[in-house]
Scaffold this motif. Sequence first.
Motif, PDB file in Angstrom:
ATOM      1  N   ILE A  46       0.868  -6.177  -0.707  1.00  0.00           N
ATOM      2  CA  ILE A  46      -0.579  -6.112  -0.911  1.00  0.00           C
ATOM      3  C   ILE A  46      -0.900  -5.430  -2.239  1.00  0.00           C
ATOM      4  CG2 ILE A  46      -2.752  -5.167  -0.020  1.00  0.00           C
ATOM      5  CD1 ILE A  46      -1.495  -5.412   2.814  1.00  0.00           C
ATOM      6  N   SER A  47      -0.201  -4.336  -2.534  1.00  0.00           N
ATOM      7  CA  SER A  47      -0.439  -3.634  -3.802  1.00  0.00           C
ATOM      8  C   SER A  47      -0.146  -4.544  -4.989  1.00  0.00           C
ATOM      9  CB  SER A  47       0.425  -2.372  -3.879  1.00  0.00           C
ATOM     10  OG  SER A  47       0.063  -1.440  -2.879  1.00  0.00           O
ATOM     11  N   ARG A  48       0.961  -5.251  -4.924  1.00  0.00           N
ATOM     12  CA  ARG A  48       1.313  -6.169  -6.015  1.00  0.00           C
ATOM     13  C   ARG A  48       0.279  -7.282  -6.152  1.00  0.00           C
ATOM     14  NH1 ARG A  48       5.933  -7.157  -4.285  1.00  0.00           N
ATOM     15  NH2 ARG A  48       5.572  -9.152  -3.247  1.00  0.00           N
ATOM     16  N   GLY A  49      -0.174  -7.823  -5.009  1.00  0.00           N
ATOM     17  CA  GLY A  49      -1.194  -8.870  -5.051  1.00  0.00           C
ATOM     18  C   GLY A  49      -2.480  -8.403  -5.699  1.00  0.00           C
ATOM     19  N   MET A  50      -2.892  -7.178  -5.416  1.00  0.00           N
ATOM     20  CA  MET A  50      -4.078  -6.603  -6.059  1.00  0.00           C
ATOM     21  C   MET A  50      -3.890  -6.505  -7.563  1.00  0.00           C
ATOM     22  SD  MET A  50      -4.941  -3.435  -3.476  1.00  0.00           S
ATOM     23  CE  MET A  50      -6.093  -2.691  -4.633  1.00  0.00           C
ATOM     24  N   CYS A  51      -2.721  -5.983  -7.969  1.00  0.00           N
ATOM     25  CA  CYS A  51      -2.461  -5.782  -9.397  1.00  0.00           C
ATOM     26  C   CYS A  51      -2.433  -7.106 -10.144  1.00  0.00           C
ATOM     27  CB  CYS A  51      -1.140  -5.040  -9.584  1.00  0.00           C
ATOM     28  SG  CYS A  51      -1.163  -3.330  -9.007  1.00  0.00           S
ATOM     29  N   GLU A  52      -1.798  -8.095  -9.570  1.00  0.00           N
ATOM     30  CA  GLU A  52      -1.722  -9.398 -10.220  1.00  0.00           C
ATOM     31  C   GLU A  52      -3.103 -10.021 -10.374  1.00  0.00           C
ATOM     32  OE1 GLU A  52       2.764 -10.655  -8.703  1.00  0.00           O
ATOM     33  OE2 GLU A  52       1.002 -11.229  -7.524  1.00  0.00           O
ATOM     34  N   LEU A 115      -2.168   4.315 -10.131  1.00  0.00           N
ATOM     35  CA  LEU A 115      -1.356   4.090  -8.945  1.00  0.00           C
ATOM     36  C   LEU A 115      -2.146   3.256  -7.949  1.00  0.00           C
ATOM     37  CD1 LEU A 115       0.187   7.658  -8.338  1.00  0.00           C
ATOM     38  CD2 LEU A 115       0.822   5.918 -10.021  1.00  0.00           C
ATOM     39  N   VAL A 116      -1.532   2.180  -7.485  1.00  0.00           N
ATOM     40  CA  VAL A 116      -2.194   1.248  -6.563  1.00  0.00           C
ATOM     41  C   VAL A 116      -1.392   1.236  -5.268  1.00  0.00           C
ATOM     42  CG1 VAL A 116      -3.037  -1.099  -6.242  1.00  0.00           C
ATOM     43  CG2 VAL A 116      -2.985  -0.103  -8.536  1.00  0.00           C
ATOM     44  N   ASN A 117      -1.937   1.862  -4.234  1.00  0.00           N
ATOM     45  CA  ASN A 117      -1.184   2.139  -3.011  1.00  0.00           C
ATOM     46  C   ASN A 117      -1.820   1.484  -1.790  1.00  0.00           C
ATOM     47  OD1 ASN A 117       0.618   3.759  -1.166  1.00  0.00           O
ATOM     48  ND2 ASN A 117      -1.379   4.583  -0.575  1.00  0.00           N
ATOM     49  N   ASN A 118      -0.973   0.983  -0.880  1.00  0.00           N
ATOM     50  CA  ASN A 118      -1.461   0.440   0.383  1.00  0.00           C
ATOM     51  C   ASN A 118      -0.656   0.932   1.577  1.00  0.00           C
ATOM     52  OD1 ASN A 118      -3.762  -1.772   0.214  1.00  0.00           O
ATOM     53  ND2 ASN A 118      -2.565  -1.872  -1.671  1.00  0.00           N
ATOM     54  N   HIS A 119      -0.112   2.124   1.455  1.00  0.00           N
ATOM     55  CA  HIS A 119       0.558   2.792   2.576  1.00  0.00           C
ATOM     56  C   HIS A 119      -0.197   4.087   2.822  1.00  0.00           C
ATOM     57  CE1 HIS A 119       3.505   4.334   5.292  1.00  0.00           C
ATOM     58  NE2 HIS A 119       3.876   5.306   4.480  1.00  0.00           N
ATOM     59  N   PHE A 120      -0.745   4.254   4.033  1.00  0.00           N
ATOM     60  CA  PHE A 120      -1.750   5.286   4.253  1.00  0.00           C
ATOM     61  C   PHE A 120      -1.300   6.417   5.170  1.00  0.00           C
ATOM     62  CE2 PHE A 120      -4.056   1.190   3.574  1.00  0.00           C
ATOM     63  CZ  PHE A 120      -4.432   1.457   2.267  1.00  0.00           C
ATOM     64  N   GLU A 121      -0.009   6.604   5.331  1.00  0.00           N
ATOM     65  CA  GLU A 121       0.469   7.755   6.093  1.00  0.00           C
ATOM     66  C   GLU A 121       0.025   9.031   5.359  1.00  0.00           C
ATOM     67  OE1 GLU A 121       4.722   9.247   7.951  1.00  0.00           O
ATOM     68  OE2 GLU A 121       4.269   7.107   7.784  1.00  0.00           O
ATOM     69  N   PRO A 122      -0.588   9.975   6.053  1.00  0.00           N
ATOM     70  CA  PRO A 122      -1.182  11.133   5.368  1.00  0.00           C
ATOM     71  C   PRO A 122      -0.246  11.865   4.421  1.00  0.00           C
ATOM     72  CG  PRO A 122      -1.930  11.066   7.637  1.00  0.00           C
ATOM     73  CD  PRO A 122      -0.907   9.980   7.496  1.00  0.00           C
ATOM     74  N   ALA A 123       0.997  12.112   4.823  1.00  0.00           N
ATOM     75  CA  ALA A 123       1.923  12.838   3.956  1.00  0.00           C
ATOM     76  C   ALA A 123       2.239  12.052   2.690  1.00  0.00           C
ATOM     77  CB  ALA A 123       3.216  13.149   4.714  1.00  0.00           C
ATOM     78  N   HIS A 124       2.244  10.741   2.780  1.00  0.00           N
ATOM     79  CA  HIS A 124       2.460   9.888   1.609  1.00  0.00           C
ATOM     80  C   HIS A 124       1.290  10.032   0.641  1.00  0.00           C
ATOM     81  CE1 HIS A 124       3.951   6.245  -0.496  1.00  0.00           C
ATOM     82  NE2 HIS A 124       2.685   5.894  -0.579  1.00  0.00           N
ATOM     83  N   LEU A 125       0.083   9.970   1.170  1.00  0.00           N
ATOM     84  CA  LEU A 125      -1.105  10.082   0.322  1.00  0.00           C
ATOM     85  C   LEU A 125      -1.181  11.449  -0.361  1.00  0.00           C
ATOM     86  CD1 LEU A 125      -3.768   8.352   2.588  1.00  0.00           C
ATOM     87  CD2 LEU A 125      -2.859   7.495   0.425  1.00  0.00           C
ATOM     88  N   VAL A 126      -0.878  12.493   0.370  1.00  0.00           N
ATOM     89  CA  VAL A 126      -0.893  13.839  -0.223  1.00  0.00           C
ATOM     90  C   VAL A 126       0.088  13.905  -1.389  1.00  0.00           C
ATOM     91  CG1 VAL A 126      -0.275  16.251   0.202  1.00  0.00           C
ATOM     92  CG2 VAL A 126      -1.690  15.023   1.849  1.00  0.00           C
ATOM     93  N   THR A 127       1.242  13.284  -1.238  1.00  0.00           N
ATOM     94  CA  THR A 127       2.253  13.302  -2.295  1.00  0.00           C
ATOM     95  C   THR A 127       1.781  12.530  -3.519  1.00  0.00           C
ATOM     96  OG1 THR A 127       3.991  13.440  -0.607  1.00  0.00           O
ATOM     97  CG2 THR A 127       4.665  12.781  -2.825  1.00  0.00           C
ATOM     98  N   LEU A 128       1.129  11.386  -3.316  1.00  0.00           N
ATOM     99  CA  LEU A 128       0.606  10.618  -4.450  1.00  0.00           C
ATOM    100  C   LEU A 128      -0.449  11.418  -5.203  1.00  0.00           C
ATOM    101  CD1 LEU A 128       0.188   6.992  -3.018  1.00  0.00           C
ATOM    102  CD2 LEU A 128       2.214   8.085  -3.987  1.00  0.00           C
TER     103      LEU A 128
END
Length: 250
Positions: A46-52, A115-128
């Motif tokens: 999904i992230s790649r599709g958005m970027c393209e 950064l274009v992200n589509n994984h929404f686990e809270p710890a992942h988002l905090v790290t980004l």
Amino acid sequence: MTYFADFSSRQVAALANGDRTPVLLLPLGAIEPHGPHAPLGTDPLISRGMCERAAARLAADSEVHVLVLPEVPYGVTRFAAGFAGGVHIGEETLHSLLVDIGSALIGQRFRRILLVNNHFEPAHLVTLRRAVETLNFAYDGRVALLDLVRRRHAQRLTEEFKSGECHAGRYETSLVLADRPELVDQPLMRTLPHVPVSLASAPADGGFREMGMTEAYCGAPAEATASEGEETFSTLTDLLVEAIRELARE
């Protein structure tokens, strides 16, 4: 040319001195189970599709030159523990990787990175978010995260997304159907019952099973359609183009 890695070294050197402002997009996600019907790589797809799509929309723009970096498909995904296919990396590993990528680019005068992200686990988002802060303060970057869970962005997306029932449900499955329909087991998809679990109420510990997602999905994947996916991609591209223009003005 859209993809940063397709350029030669000499061509990349010329980009930094061009008439248009380079904005580099970094697609992010996680390799993890997305129900019994959708691919492990749903998030980075999904992230790649958005970027393209954003790069294509701005290809002839006179002010910005949008380039898509090779994606980082691995992320923090403890929620997926116990299911086959999940590839978890720790917060410090992800943070270090993103900071190293960003600092290498900033050092070559590519300061605007989104950064274009589509994984929404809270710890992942905090790290980004932390990686963005590090790159901006320690390396003088102009780095940003298109944070889709922020209210001003989420309110423009589908009802399922806003409800939090959006892991491999109607929202994400529709997006995959729009881009790579052959990766979805559609006969199986149509048999899957609605799982009314919101990721917004995820426990501090535990994962998909503890939330009641016994098949690693929530929401209503049986209702997914390619046409909804195209409409959602259009909205996501709008959000990304707006973020690109905002970053280019800084």
